[in-house]
Each structure stands twice: as structure tokens, then as C-alpha cells.
Enzyme design. Sequence first.
Site, PDB file in Angstrom:
ATOM      1  N   ARG A   1      46.991  33.523  42.216  1.00 57.96           N
ATOM      2  CA  ARG A   1      45.685  33.291  41.586  1.00 57.96           C
ATOM      3  C   ARG A   1      45.746  33.628  40.102  1.00 57.96           C
ATOM      4  O   ARG A   1      44.911  33.228  39.315  1.00 57.96           O
ATOM      5  CB  ARG A   1      44.574  34.145  42.234  1.00 57.96           C
ATOM      6  CG  ARG A   1      44.254  33.868  43.688  1.00 57.96           C
ATOM      7  CD  ARG A   1      44.072  32.421  43.998  1.00 57.96           C
ATOM      8  NE  ARG A   1      45.323  31.839  44.506  1.00 57.96           N
ATOM      9  CZ  ARG A   1      45.557  30.528  44.554  1.00 57.96           C
ATOM     10  NH1 ARG A   1      44.663  29.662  44.143  1.00 57.96           N
ATOM     11  NH2 ARG A   1      46.698  30.057  45.012  1.00 57.96           N
TER      12      ARG A   1
ATOM     13  N   LYS B   1      47.643  20.281  42.849  1.00 57.50           N
ATOM     14  CA  LYS B   1      47.215  19.488  44.012  1.00 57.50           C
ATOM     15  C   LYS B   1      45.747  19.090  43.892  1.00 57.50           C
ATOM     16  O   LYS B   1      45.394  17.929  44.080  1.00 57.50           O
ATOM     17  CB  LYS B   1      47.418  20.287  45.310  1.00 57.50           C
ATOM     18  CG  LYS B   1      48.865  20.558  45.642  1.00 57.50           C
ATOM     19  CD  LYS B   1      48.996  21.297  46.960  1.00 57.50           C
ATOM     20  CE  LYS B   1      48.339  22.668  46.939  1.00 57.50           C
ATOM     21  NZ  LYS B   1      48.940  23.614  45.984  1.00 57.50           N
ATOM     22  N   THR B   2      44.917  20.080  43.615  1.00 61.38           N
ATOM     23  CA  THR B   2      43.486  19.784  43.525  1.00 61.38           C
ATOM     24  C   THR B   2      43.239  18.842  42.350  1.00 61.38           C
ATOM     25  O   THR B   2      42.445  17.905  42.430  1.00 61.38           O
ATOM     26  CB  THR B   2      42.693  21.089  43.375  1.00 61.38           C
ATOM     27  OG1 THR B   2      42.992  21.917  44.495  1.00 61.38           O
ATOM     28  CG2 THR B   2      41.206  20.834  43.322  1.00 61.38           C
TER      29      THR B   2
ATOM     30  N   ASP C   1      41.683  18.101  50.626  1.00 61.68           N
ATOM     31  CA  ASP C   1      42.328  19.232  49.946  1.00 61.68           C
ATOM     32  C   ASP C   1      42.574  20.347  50.976  1.00 61.68           C
ATOM     33  O   ASP C   1      41.933  20.371  52.028  1.00 61.68           O
ATOM     34  CB  ASP C   1      41.414  19.757  48.826  1.00 61.68           C
ATOM     35  CG  ASP C   1      42.192  20.585  47.787  1.00 61.68           C
ATOM     36  OD1 ASP C   1      43.413  20.763  47.946  1.00 61.68           O
ATOM     37  OD2 ASP C   1      41.568  21.053  46.819  1.00 61.68           O
ATOM     38  N   GLU C   2      43.488  21.246  50.695  1.00 60.76           N
ATOM     39  CA  GLU C   2      43.791  22.386  51.568  1.00 60.76           C
ATOM     40  C   GLU C   2      44.077  21.919  53.002  1.00 60.76           C
ATOM     41  O   GLU C   2      43.591  22.494  53.975  1.00 60.76           O
ATOM     42  CB  GLU C   2      42.624  23.398  51.583  1.00 60.76           C
ATOM     43  CG  GLU C   2      42.191  23.879  50.205  1.00 60.76           C
ATOM     44  CD  GLU C   2      43.036  25.007  49.648  1.00 60.76           C
ATOM     45  OE1 GLU C   2      44.021  25.409  50.310  1.00 60.76           O
ATOM     46  OE2 GLU C   2      42.715  25.475  48.537  1.00 60.76           O
TER      47      GLU C   2
ATOM     48  N   GLN D   1      50.371  28.397  52.066  1.00 64.43           N
ATOM     49  CA  GLN D   1      49.042  28.962  51.862  1.00 64.43           C
ATOM     50  C   GLN D   1      48.152  28.783  53.084  1.00 64.43           C
ATOM     51  O   GLN D   1      46.925  28.773  52.977  1.00 64.43           O
ATOM     52  CB  GLN D   1      48.378  28.333  50.640  1.00 64.43           C
ATOM     53  CG  GLN D   1      49.071  28.693  49.348  1.00 64.43           C
ATOM     54  CD  GLN D   1      48.293  28.176  48.143  1.00 64.43           C
ATOM     55  OE1 GLN D   1      47.248  28.688  47.783  1.00 64.43           O
ATOM     56  NE2 GLN D   1      48.820  27.140  47.518  1.00 64.43           N
TER      57      GLN D   1
HETATM   58  P1  ATP Z   1      46.299  25.896  44.730  1.00 60.46           P
HETATM   59  O1  ATP Z   1      47.507  25.733  45.588  1.00 60.46           O
HETATM   60  O2  ATP Z   1      46.105  27.296  44.305  1.00 60.46           O
HETATM   61  O3  ATP Z   1      45.089  25.230  45.305  1.00 60.46           O
HETATM   62  P2  ATP Z   1      46.686  23.552  43.111  1.00 60.46           P
HETATM   63  O4  ATP Z   1      48.027  23.025  43.471  1.00 60.46           O
HETATM   64  O5  ATP Z   1      45.526  22.887  43.698  1.00 60.46           O
HETATM   65  O6  ATP Z   1      46.652  25.120  43.353  1.00 60.46           O
HETATM   66  P3  ATP Z   1      45.378  23.122  40.608  1.00 60.46           P
HETATM   67  O7  ATP Z   1      44.304  24.097  40.797  1.00 60.46           O
HETATM   68  O8  ATP Z   1      45.068  21.689  40.748  1.00 60.46           O
HETATM   69  O9  ATP Z   1      46.613  23.501  41.523  1.00 60.46           O
HETATM   70  O10 ATP Z   1      46.077  23.307  39.194  1.00 60.46           O
HETATM   71  C1  ATP Z   1      46.451  24.612  38.734  1.00 60.46           C
HETATM   72  C2  ATP Z   1      46.196  24.705  37.240  1.00 60.46           C
HETATM   73  O11 ATP Z   1      47.141  23.935  36.521  1.00 60.46           O
HETATM   74  C3  ATP Z   1      44.844  24.181  36.829  1.00 60.46           C
HETATM   75  O12 ATP Z   1      44.342  24.978  35.795  1.00 60.46           O
HETATM   76  C4  ATP Z   1      45.159  22.790  36.351  1.00 60.46           C
HETATM   77  O13 ATP Z   1      44.201  22.320  35.445  1.00 60.46           O
HETATM   78  C5  ATP Z   1      46.496  22.979  35.689  1.00 60.46           C
HETATM   79  N1  ATP Z   1      47.331  21.756  35.675  1.00 60.46           N
HETATM   80  C6  ATP Z   1      47.765  21.067  36.732  1.00 60.46           C
HETATM   81  N2  ATP Z   1      48.524  20.025  36.354  1.00 60.46           N
HETATM   82  C7  ATP Z   1      48.577  20.042  35.006  1.00 60.46           C
HETATM   83  C8  ATP Z   1      49.207  19.228  34.016  1.00 60.46           C
HETATM   84  N3  ATP Z   1      49.934  18.172  34.335  1.00 60.46           N
HETATM   85  N4  ATP Z   1      49.020  19.574  32.727  1.00 60.46           N
HETATM   86  C9  ATP Z   1      48.288  20.641  32.398  1.00 60.46           C
HETATM   87  N5  ATP Z   1      47.676  21.452  33.271  1.00 60.46           N
HETATM   88  C10 ATP Z   1      47.808  21.158  34.576  1.00 60.46           C
HETATM   89 MG    MG Z   2      43.986  23.613  44.979  1.00 64.93          MG
END
Ligand code: ATP
Ligand code: MG
Length: 720
Positions: free
Chosen positions: A603, A35-36, A220-221, A251
Site C-alpha cells: 500500500r 490493474k485497476t 477488478d480484484e 492478494q
Molecule cells: P493493487 O494490486 O494494489 O490493486 P493495481 O495493480 O490495481 O494495484 P493501480 O492502483 O492501478 O495498481 O496502480 C498503482 C499506481 O500506479 C497508481 O497510482 C497508478 O496511477 C500508477 N500507474 C499505473 N500504471 C502507470 C503508468 N503506466 N504510468 C504512471 N503511473 C502508473
Molecule cells: Mg487495484
Amino acid sequence: MDVTPILESLNDAQRQAVTAPAEPTLVIAGAGSGKTRVLVHRAAWLIDVEGLSPQSLLAVTFTNKAAAEMRGRIEGLLGMPVGHLWIGTFHGLAHRLLRRHWREANLPQNFQIIDADDQLRLIKRLLKNLEIDDSRWVPREIQYFINAQKDEGLRPRHLADEGDPNRRQMIALYEAYEDICQRGGLVDFAELLLRAHELWRDNAELLDHYRRRFQHLLVDEFQDTNAIQYAWLRLLAGDTGIPFVVGDDDQSIYRWRGARVEHIYRFQKDFPAATVVKLEQNYRSTATILNAANAVIANNNSRMGKNLWTEGPEGESIKVYAAYNERDESDFVIARLRDWIDHGNVRADAAVLYRSNAQSRVLEEGLINAGIPYRVYGGLRFFERAEIKDALAYLRLISHRDDDASFERIVNKPTRGIGARTVEAMRSYARANSCSMWRAAGALASDELAGRAANAVLAFINLIETMARDIDGLSLQEQVDHVIHASGLIDFFKKEKGEKGETRIENLLELVSAARSFEPDPLEEMSPLDEFLSHAALEAGEGQAEAWEDCVQLMTMHSAKGLEFPLVFLSGMEDGLFPHQRSIADPDGLEEERRLCYVGITRAKQTLYVTYAEQRRLHGMDNFSQPSRFIAEIPDEYMEEIRPRVLVTRPMRSPSRSSGSTQPGAELGIRLGQRVRHGKFGDGVILNCEGQGAHARVEVNFETAGTKWLVLSYANLDLM
Ligand code: ATP
Ligand code: MG
């Protein structure tokens, strides 16, 4: 235009979100699904491919750290700085707006921000001025009431007393508080948001300006936005703005601060044309960790429901360690950290998470002993916390009356009518006569000070002298316990109702625990109290890594939101601690705790340790607890008990400080409380371990042969 760098390493769903048409978009997805990452890429995409100016974007994240990171990542993708991009927390952005438009916001140009402590002090002063009894009208409750109204966007004039005299009084106090703030140009945190909202609501021209400027609103969030934050966004978006929000209903962990996960549904009502994108592939964690997290959160009823999967490796199983007590737990964590570091890993890639702040003390102590640099993220290290410093200052002054720093810290804390002017008089007397503040106080009180001030100072001197007499001959633990009460600190923080005051009291009681576990060096000539105080001083100064230094991360599960680490420890996984006692009886509260657990588990990228202590001394009390119910919710197939649990049949001494923190004998399955059999001495229980490798020794209490130290490599002990 070459768009590949921005769309590179995105999956189809992520790409769909990043390149979505200029329409409201909701990305709803589980932890670690990117997402981020999508948000960052969306910003870069809009600037680089759609050709928008960075000025036309507004990006909101949850912490300042996250904001800085996001800016860095966007700049990395674009290969250029984006100074004009507005990116920050809701509070930060609101503050920026109010600084620019102080006039329209009806604030003085130099308005001051006040934090929660200042706010509470202000309310107390208000009650005093109005001669209102603060035991009947508890300042902390008034503060809570005021902030809750502001978070909902409500001013006193919007509130009706509903015929309830209590409520009428609260509303009146809210109004009086507002007057003081307005007169003094003071703005509290909740006011920042409310004022920024009103600024736009009441200034059509200004709103129009910002609506035209910020076409894209990236959030975000999103699951943790509260009512006023949502209203602010909604207002800014109007009919033309394009919100792009990402979040995860599983979350949402800030309900207690007014966050409402319902905004996800509200968003879909407010923007019926919104595209909803779901991301289901997790890139962060191994399949084992992810499946465990999925299984835990599946126990919640109120969920939108998502299915997260990964192509990643199955990975190692989750290691569960049943510690004998909190020391054993900390020793275990530190031994594993040592291992991790010795294998050439980066310290900052390891995080130790806990539910409540006071838990950090034992871990910090172990880390300091082991010489592992660490940082307490989003909080203060135990011995640096204000209430701990207060208590230590009393103890120091009792031990050394001439300690001026301690004297100044507590001479009027809790307030006892010794004002700034009196303190200043003591300072000049001390300077003129080259003596300590303590002596100056004595001299002035019997001589120069006016009646009331003199009485207050005499009472203080008397308090210190009496405490010194009363603790004479007590054990160290009793001394600390006596002083935190007799000084009035406990009562003082008790009045500070709610989460904050509670935490402070917990920390003070934890100081008693620290004193109880402290083992003075028998060869040391200092008194145990002095030894303890210098130990505390060293701990406060030591161990905290320099800003640039690579160090292990310690933090609460709440502060870990959005972050990721290759190695994660979830410590203190005990019912009552996590889920927290307060939430166990309340189904909504329990679900929120479970979401927090989901945040914690997710995490971890590769390795996850879950630890709990069968017996824990926390907040000055010994508790025997059951493993957290959340552990039972992880299917067995994903877990591995590190060592068979042993039933401890009798209380054991905690390991001596000299034993170091590296858990000698752990590789052999030796643990405190472990029952063993020796060829000659018969059956016994391990009391203590010391040394490493070939030098590892254990102390065993044999049922018939008494207590013996044995070298492990020769003893041939059978584990039972
Ligand atoms: P959270 O819910 O904990 O905030 P999130 O959904 O925001 O998580 P991110 O932090 O954006 O997730 O991504 C999680 C991890 O996966 C990061 O290390 C990110 O770089 C990696 N990632 C996300 N998408 C891809 C992709 N398509 N290919 C490779 N790595 C990815
Ligand atoms: Mg995130």
C-alpha cells in the site's frame, strides 16, 4: 479519433491489455502494477474508441468506494458522465437486478435486505418457534452453514444428508429459514447473489436480454470472487460475452469468506482462448518497498509466481520500531504523523494499518490527544461500536439511574423479556409524570404491569442495583470488568459464535484495558468512573473528521486492499497478532496471512514504518510477544531500526496522559525503558518523558539515587 489521452501514460503491456481485441482477457499482475488503471482505461477505450455505449459495459469492483472512484476516473478520461454504465459490487449489481425483476425473481416488490445481524436474529427466532435447543444448534453455526451453501449456489434440495443426522437437521433448518424469508420478503446478502444467479438461469429470455446488453464484463480484484459470483459471471458471459478480468493471486485475502483464487485457473479453462496479459512493472512503490514485499511473498508455496520490478527510485529504507508497549507504539506513530503534517503534507496521504479492529483504540486515543483528525475507514471508531456503547450504557445507568438514553439502550439487552409494549408504557408514564424511565420502571413494576412483565422489570432493576453495590470500592478496571460480565453482555456475545461475536468480545475486553490505562485526574472531584465515562463520551464525539475534512486514515489491512498512500504504518507486527494466532498452526491460514502482509506492504508509495510492541495490553490482557515472523522475512538491507532496541529489565509505568503524545526526546534516542547513565546519580532507567525541545524532561529511576526528573538538555545522560 484522438486516442492519445486514453493510451497516454500506459506502458506497452498495459496498452496491450487496454486495446486487446474483443476476446476474453485475463490480466494477472502484482500489486501496484496498474490493474485497476488498466480496467478504467479499458472501459474508456471501449466507449470512446470502439464506440460502444456505456450501457453495454458491466464493471464489478470490490467496494462501493472503489466503484465510485472508478466511475469518476472513467468520466475523467472521457470528459463526460456515464450514468448508464453499470458499475458496482457483486452485491450491489445483484440487488439492482432483483429490484428490476422482482416478479421473475419470485420476490415481493418491496422485498427487504437483511444484514448479518438481522439474519442471526431471524435464525434465533426460528429456533425458538421450532422449540429447538439453541445450545445444541448454535445460531451462528447455522447462519454460517446457510451462507456457505448459498455461496456455493446450493439450495436445500441440492443437499443430501449423507446419512448424517446433524447434517439432516442443518438442511432442515436451512429449508425452514428459507420459508420464513420467502414469506416475509426478506433477502440476506448471500441470497442476493444466489437469487440473481437463479434469475438468469431460469429465465432464458431475460438472460438473453442481458447477454445482448452486456457485451463487456470488466472485473477488478478477480482473485477474491467466490463460487456464486463466478457462476453469475460465467452465466452472463455465455459464449458471446467478453470478460476482462484483472487480479493478483498473491492478494487473495478473503478465503475465509468463500473466495477462491482457483477461479483464475478456472477462467483459463472456461475461456481457453483467453489472452493472458502480465504486468510486471510497479508504479506505486519505491524499489525498497517493492523488494521487501517480493521477499516476503516469496515464502509462500502456492503462487503463480510473478516478478515485479520498478524503475522508480530506491527510496528510503523501511523503518522498524520496536516499541516498549502499545502506548509507546502509538506515541511513536503519532510523533511521525505530526512530523508529516508539520512538513505540509496532506493528512489523508497517511494510513495506519492494523490486523484487528480492537487495535485502533490506543491509536485513536493518541490521535485525539494530539488533536489530529482521523477517520476509521470501513469500520466504526472504538467508542462508537455497538458493544462498547452497550457496556458504557450499563456503567452510566449504574452511575446515574436517570440517564434515559442508557436505560433504553440496555433495558432489554441481553433480552430479558421486557418487550416493546412494556417500554412504551414506561415512556408514557415517564412523560406523564415528568420523571425518568428508571423511576417509571419502578413505579409500573410495583403497580400497573402484568405479572410477567413486572417480574422482568423488577429483575432488571435488581440487576442494576446489585451491580452498583458490587462494584463499590473496586478499582475502575475491576468495575468495568465486573459490569461487562455481570450484565450478561459477554455471555450474550459469546452465543454469537464466529468472527463477529469474537470481535465484540475482544472489544469489550479492550474496554477493560482502556479503564486500566485510564489515569484519573487527582484534582478532579468526579468519581473515576464518571471521569472515565465522560472521557469515553468525548472520545466518541471528538476527533472523527467531518466528511470534507482532511484526516489521517485508520483501517484494517483487509480494508486497505486496492488503496495506496505515500505514508503507511503497519502497526502491531507481532506474532500472534499478525500472523493471527488462529492461523499460525495452519499452513494455508499462514499463507493467507502472508498475502495480507503483502497487501499491507504494497500500500506504501514512499515511506513505510513497521512497528511492534514488546509488551501489549490487548483485549484486557498483557502479552509479551515476538516480532512478527514477516519482519524477519524482509531482508535486512531494506530495513533500518529506528533506535537500538533496549532490553527492558523491569516493568515500567506507562507514560502519564499529561505527557502528551509527541514522544519527547525521541530525536535524542530517548525511549521508555532506555537505560541511561548520569555523571552524579549513576545508572538508571527512563520511566517517563514530558515536554518538547528545550523543555523536554525525563523521569529516571536511578538504581541508587531513586527517581528523579531531569531536564534533558542539561542532564548529559549517556545512553547505554
Ligand atoms: P493493487 O494490486 O494494489 O490493486 P493495481 O495493480 O490495481 O494495484 P493501480 O492502483 O492501478 O495498481 O496502480 C498503482 C499506481 O500506479 C497508481 O497510482 C497508478 O496511477 C500508477 N500507474 C499505473 N500504471 C502507470 C503508468 N503506466 N504510468 C504512471 N503511473 C502508473
Ligand atoms: Mg487495484
